[in-house]
Write a protein that holds these residues in place. Structure first.
Motif, PDB file in Angstrom:
ATOM      1  N   ILE A  31      -3.427  29.225  -0.360  1.00 38.96           N
ATOM      2  CA  ILE A  31      -3.849  29.367   1.032  1.00 38.96           C
ATOM      3  C   ILE A  31      -4.594  28.109   1.455  1.00 38.96           C
ATOM      4  N   ASP A  32      -4.421  27.741   2.718  1.00 44.29           N
ATOM      5  CA  ASP A  32      -5.100  26.552   3.229  1.00 44.29           C
ATOM      6  C   ASP A  32      -5.464  26.775   4.687  1.00 44.29           C
ATOM      7  N   ALA A  33      -6.618  26.243   5.084  1.00 44.18           N
ATOM      8  CA  ALA A  33      -7.086  26.417   6.454  1.00 44.18           C
ATOM      9  C   ALA A  33      -6.265  25.615   7.453  1.00 44.18           C
ATOM     10  N   SER A  34      -5.558  24.588   6.959  1.00 48.82           N
ATOM     11  CA  SER A  34      -4.739  23.747   7.831  1.00 48.82           C
ATOM     12  C   SER A  34      -3.271  24.147   7.705  1.00 48.82           C
ATOM     13  N   ASP A  35      -2.395  23.309   8.275  1.00 48.61           N
ATOM     14  CA  ASP A  35      -0.958  23.557   8.111  1.00 48.61           C
ATOM     15  C   ASP A  35      -0.365  22.660   7.020  1.00 48.61           C
ATOM     16  N   ILE A  36      -1.220  22.047   6.224  1.00 53.68           N
ATOM     17  CA  ILE A  36      -0.845  21.160   5.111  1.00 53.68           C
ATOM     18  C   ILE A  36       0.044  20.007   5.594  1.00 53.68           C
ATOM     19  N   THR A  37      -0.406  19.360   6.660  1.00 55.63           N
ATOM     20  CA  THR A  37       0.276  18.158   7.132  1.00 55.63           C
ATOM     21  C   THR A  37      -0.719  17.022   7.375  1.00 55.63           C
ATOM     22  N   SER A  38      -1.986  17.255   7.059  1.00 57.33           N
ATOM     23  CA  SER A  38      -3.013  16.246   7.321  1.00 57.33           C
ATOM     24  C   SER A  38      -4.123  16.382   6.286  1.00 57.33           C
ATOM     25  N   GLY A  39      -5.122  15.496   6.398  1.00 57.70           N
ATOM     26  CA  GLY A  39      -6.243  15.536   5.467  1.00 57.70           C
ATOM     27  C   GLY A  39      -6.150  14.443   4.422  1.00 57.70           C
ATOM     28  N   ALA A  40      -7.088  14.466   3.483  1.00 57.67           N
ATOM     29  CA  ALA A  40      -7.219  13.395   2.497  1.00 57.67           C
ATOM     30  C   ALA A  40      -5.955  13.173   1.674  1.00 57.67           C
ATOM     31  N   SER A  41      -5.222  14.234   1.387  1.00 58.89           N
ATOM     32  CA  SER A  41      -4.007  14.088   0.572  1.00 58.89           C
ATOM     33  C   SER A  41      -2.876  13.399   1.328  1.00 58.89           C
ATOM     34  N   PHE A  42      -3.036  13.239   2.642  1.00 61.44           N
ATOM     35  CA  PHE A  42      -2.012  12.572   3.449  1.00 61.44           C
ATOM     36  C   PHE A  42      -2.438  11.176   3.903  1.00 61.44           C
ATOM     37  N   VAL A  43      -3.730  10.894   3.957  1.00 60.75           N
ATOM     38  CA  VAL A  43      -4.180   9.617   4.527  1.00 60.75           C
ATOM     39  C   VAL A  43      -4.730   8.650   3.485  1.00 60.75           C
ATOM     40  N   ASN A  44      -4.631   8.979   2.227  1.00 55.81           N
ATOM     41  CA  ASN A  44      -5.171   8.115   1.174  1.00 55.81           C
ATOM     42  C   ASN A  44      -4.267   6.914   0.909  1.00 55.81           C
ATOM     43  N   ALA A  45      -4.732   6.019   0.038  1.00 59.52           N
ATOM     44  CA  ALA A  45      -4.007   4.774  -0.241  1.00 59.52           C
ATOM     45  C   ALA A  45      -2.821   4.959  -1.177  1.00 59.52           C
ATOM     46  N   LEU A 291      -8.825  -5.381  -0.887  1.00 60.88           N
ATOM     47  CA  LEU A 291      -9.430  -6.581  -0.331  1.00 60.88           C
ATOM     48  C   LEU A 291     -10.926  -6.486  -0.600  1.00 60.88           C
ATOM     49  N   MET A 292     -11.397  -7.224  -1.570  1.00 56.68           N
ATOM     50  CA  MET A 292     -12.711  -6.957  -2.137  1.00 56.68           C
ATOM     51  C   MET A 292     -13.852  -7.095  -1.126  1.00 56.68           C
ATOM     52  N   GLU A 293     -13.906  -8.218  -0.442  1.00 53.89           N
ATOM     53  CA  GLU A 293     -15.016  -8.401   0.492  1.00 53.89           C
ATOM     54  C   GLU A 293     -14.935  -7.430   1.676  1.00 53.89           C
ATOM     55  N   ALA A 294     -13.729  -7.067   2.067  1.00 56.27           N
ATOM     56  CA  ALA A 294     -13.552  -6.118   3.172  1.00 56.27           C
ATOM     57  C   ALA A 294     -13.684  -4.674   2.699  1.00 56.27           C
ATOM     58  N   LYS A 295     -13.628  -4.467   1.367  1.00 54.97           N
ATOM     59  CA  LYS A 295     -13.733  -3.131   0.768  1.00 54.97           C
ATOM     60  C   LYS A 295     -12.724  -2.156   1.385  1.00 54.97           C
ATOM     61  N   MET A 296     -11.470  -2.537   1.312  1.00 52.36           N
ATOM     62  CA  MET A 296     -10.405  -1.697   1.852  1.00 52.36           C
ATOM     63  C   MET A 296      -9.135  -1.859   1.024  1.00 52.36           C
ATOM     64  N   ALA A 297      -8.220  -0.918   1.209  1.00 58.14           N
ATOM     65  CA  ALA A 297      -6.987  -0.885   0.421  1.00 58.14           C
ATOM     66  C   ALA A 297      -5.779  -1.154   1.305  1.00 58.14           C
ATOM     67  N   VAL A 298      -4.746  -1.737   0.685  1.00 54.80           N
ATOM     68  CA  VAL A 298      -3.492  -2.030   1.367  1.00 54.80           C
ATOM     69  C   VAL A 298      -2.354  -1.550   0.469  1.00 54.80           C
ATOM     70  N   THR A 299      -1.437  -0.760   1.045  1.00 56.62           N
ATOM     71  CA  THR A 299      -0.345  -0.221   0.231  1.00 56.62           C
ATOM     72  C   THR A 299       0.983  -0.315   0.956  1.00 56.62           C
ATOM     73  N   PRO A 300       1.991  -0.956   0.337  1.00 54.49           N
ATOM     74  CA  PRO A 300       3.340  -0.932   0.909  1.00 54.49           C
ATOM     75  C   PRO A 300       4.001   0.411   0.583  1.00 54.49           C
ATOM     76  N   MET A 301       4.140   1.262   1.586  1.00 55.37           N
ATOM     77  CA  MET A 301       4.714   2.587   1.389  1.00 55.37           C
ATOM     78  C   MET A 301       6.120   2.642   1.968  1.00 55.37           C
ATOM     79  N   VAL A 302       6.759   3.770   1.839  1.00 57.24           N
ATOM     80  CA  VAL A 302       8.119   3.935   2.352  1.00 57.24           C
ATOM     81  C   VAL A 302       8.066   4.054   3.876  1.00 57.24           C
ATOM     82  N   GLY A 303       8.530   3.015   4.568  1.00 56.67           N
ATOM     83  CA  GLY A 303       8.584   3.049   6.021  1.00 56.67           C
ATOM     84  C   GLY A 303       7.415   2.415   6.734  1.00 56.67           C
ATOM     85  N   PHE A 304       6.374   2.039   5.998  1.00 54.14           N
ATOM     86  CA  PHE A 304       5.206   1.437   6.646  1.00 54.14           C
ATOM     87  C   PHE A 304       4.288   0.817   5.598  1.00 54.14           C
TER      88      PHE A 304
END
Length: 416
Positions: A31-45, A291-304
């Motif tokens: 069971i999930d409070a959302s529709d399982i199309t968003s959240g951390a499991s969808f927006v991570n690196a 990107l160490m100084e910017a403290k962010m991640a970059v990932t080549p994914m399927v389609g973007f």
């Protein structure tokens, strides 16, 4: 013996728990409070990161957070607010941020990441989900300053000592491994042990497979009450149904602590908000990077190409702070000078809440207070990477099998 198992939470940890439990013959409902199309499991690196051996709770992090507290665009942001639970968590985070505790956590983090990396490959090899991106190109730690290099070099040496594959690239080596994009960096440390995926590709496939093998997945459903009989959860009541599970798996991410309170368990945890921007056009970027100084991640994914980052403690909300999104776009351009992220692309940015424990280690296992509950939450920035290992450990715990690794460090009853 087949059991009736209820999993609260349809993120990567909950779905992977369902995946391995159904393979053992159990009847599983998610069971999930959302529709399982968003959240951390969808927006991570989408990283699979044996290299991430240093927990978030490390020396100097609280001081850094306090220093950045009044800059809402900073990579590590704690919004000033009166919140007793946050104060308790912050104090425990401070107590956990010692060199001794970090050193103790390093091999544990490495081991569970290695297990999870191999399980990702097993899932792909099984064909259960069909085809999906699972690449092991490595992870570039791009640096622009000698200070950043020295800091990461120490981590790389520790990782190499643990048997992880690590190499260094100078500017020339960097241009060879990334020939199609200009990078403004002095060099990189390449964690060849790491891999990457496209979460928005895998999550729907996982949901579809689970439904096809009889796992019930119920969305827009929130837990309202838990009934305890003796030392067991006897009933779980939601806004739609009432359940009588033999076993309950707590995988509700940043909301796990709120549900745990209903069973009398104080689970120290805060939601750490992360942001992502998807660029759905060619960027020339072929290698995942931090990107160490910017403290962010970059990932080549399927389609973007995904640009993701920040850790924001401001309560469990989905508010998008435009200044934080802009900081990610600016950070990307500092390292990739020919890349300009448009206003339209930043406007489509979204967030997810990562469940963060005081010591940066997840909660995996049973509490002494309730017999038929297994926790599978609190993975902070490694939730995606550790999803399969968490699911496998949950199934082993419920089946009373010897676990793939020692799990004492993940105890939900541990003191900070």
């Amino acid at each position: 013996m087949s059991k009736n198992i209820l999993i609260i939470g349809g993120g990567i940890s909950g779905l992977c728990s369902a995946y391995f439990l159904q393979k053992e013959g159990h009847q599983v409902t998610v069971i999930d409070a959302s529709d399982i199309t968003s959240g951390a499991s969808f927006v991570n690196a989408g990283f699979i990161t044996p290299s991430h051996i240093i927990p978030l709770a490390s020396p100097g992090m609280i001081a850094t957070g306090i220093k950045m507290m009044f800059n809402s665009a900073s990579p590590f942001y704690m919004k000033p607010r009166w919140d007793i639970d946050f104060f308790k968590w912050a104090w425990s985070f401070h107590k956990s941020s010692t060199a001794k505790k970090v050193e103790k956590a390093i091999p544990v983090i490495k081991d569970i990441n290695i297990i999870s990396r191999e399980l990702f490959q097993d899932i792909k090899s099984s064909g259960d989900l069909g085809e999906f991106q699972l690449e092991r190109k490595g992870l570039l730690m791009l640096y622009q300053s000698a200070e950043a290099y020295e800091k990461e070099r120490k981590v790389a040496k520790r990782a190499a000592d643990l048997g992880l594959e690590v190499s260094e690239l100078d500017k020339s080596g960097l241009s060879k491994i990334e020939p199609n994009v200009q990078i403004d960096a002095k060099g990189a440390i390449n964690y060849e042990c790491d891999g990457h995926t496209t979460p928005t590709q895998i999550m729907p496939k996982l949901v579809s497979f689970l439904k096809s093998v009889g796992v019930e997945i119920r969305t827009k459903e929130t837990v309202q009450d838990l009934e305890i009989l003796g030392t067991k959860i006897s009933h779980v009541r939601t806004n739609k149904f009432s359940y009588e599970p033999d076993e309950l798996v707590m995988a509700a991410g940043a909301w796990s602590g709120l549900v745990a309170k209903k069973m009398g368990i104080k689970l120290l945890m805060q939601g750490g908000k992360g942001y992502r921007i998807n660029v759905e056009r060619s960027t020339g970027i072929g290698m995942p990077a931090i990107l160490m100084e910017a403290k962010m991640a970059v990932t080549p994914m399927v389609g973007f190409t995904r640009f993701a980052g920040t850790m924001e403690f401001s309560g469990n909300n989905s508010l998008v702070r435009k200044e934080r999104v802009r900081a990610i776009a600016n950070g990307a351009q500092k390292f990739y000078p020919d890349l300009k992220i448009s206003q339209e692309e930043t406007a489509s940015a979204t967030t997810g809440l990562r469940p963060v424990t005081p010591d940066g280690l997840p909660y995996i296992g049973r509490s002494s207070k309730v017999d038929n509950v297994v926790f599978a939450t609190g993975h902070a920035m490694m939730g995606w990477s550790l999803g399969p290992a968490t699911g496998k450990l949950v199934s082993e715990i419920i089946d009373g099998k010897k676990t793939a690794m020692k799990i004492g460090a993940f105890s939900p009853d541990r003191k900070f």
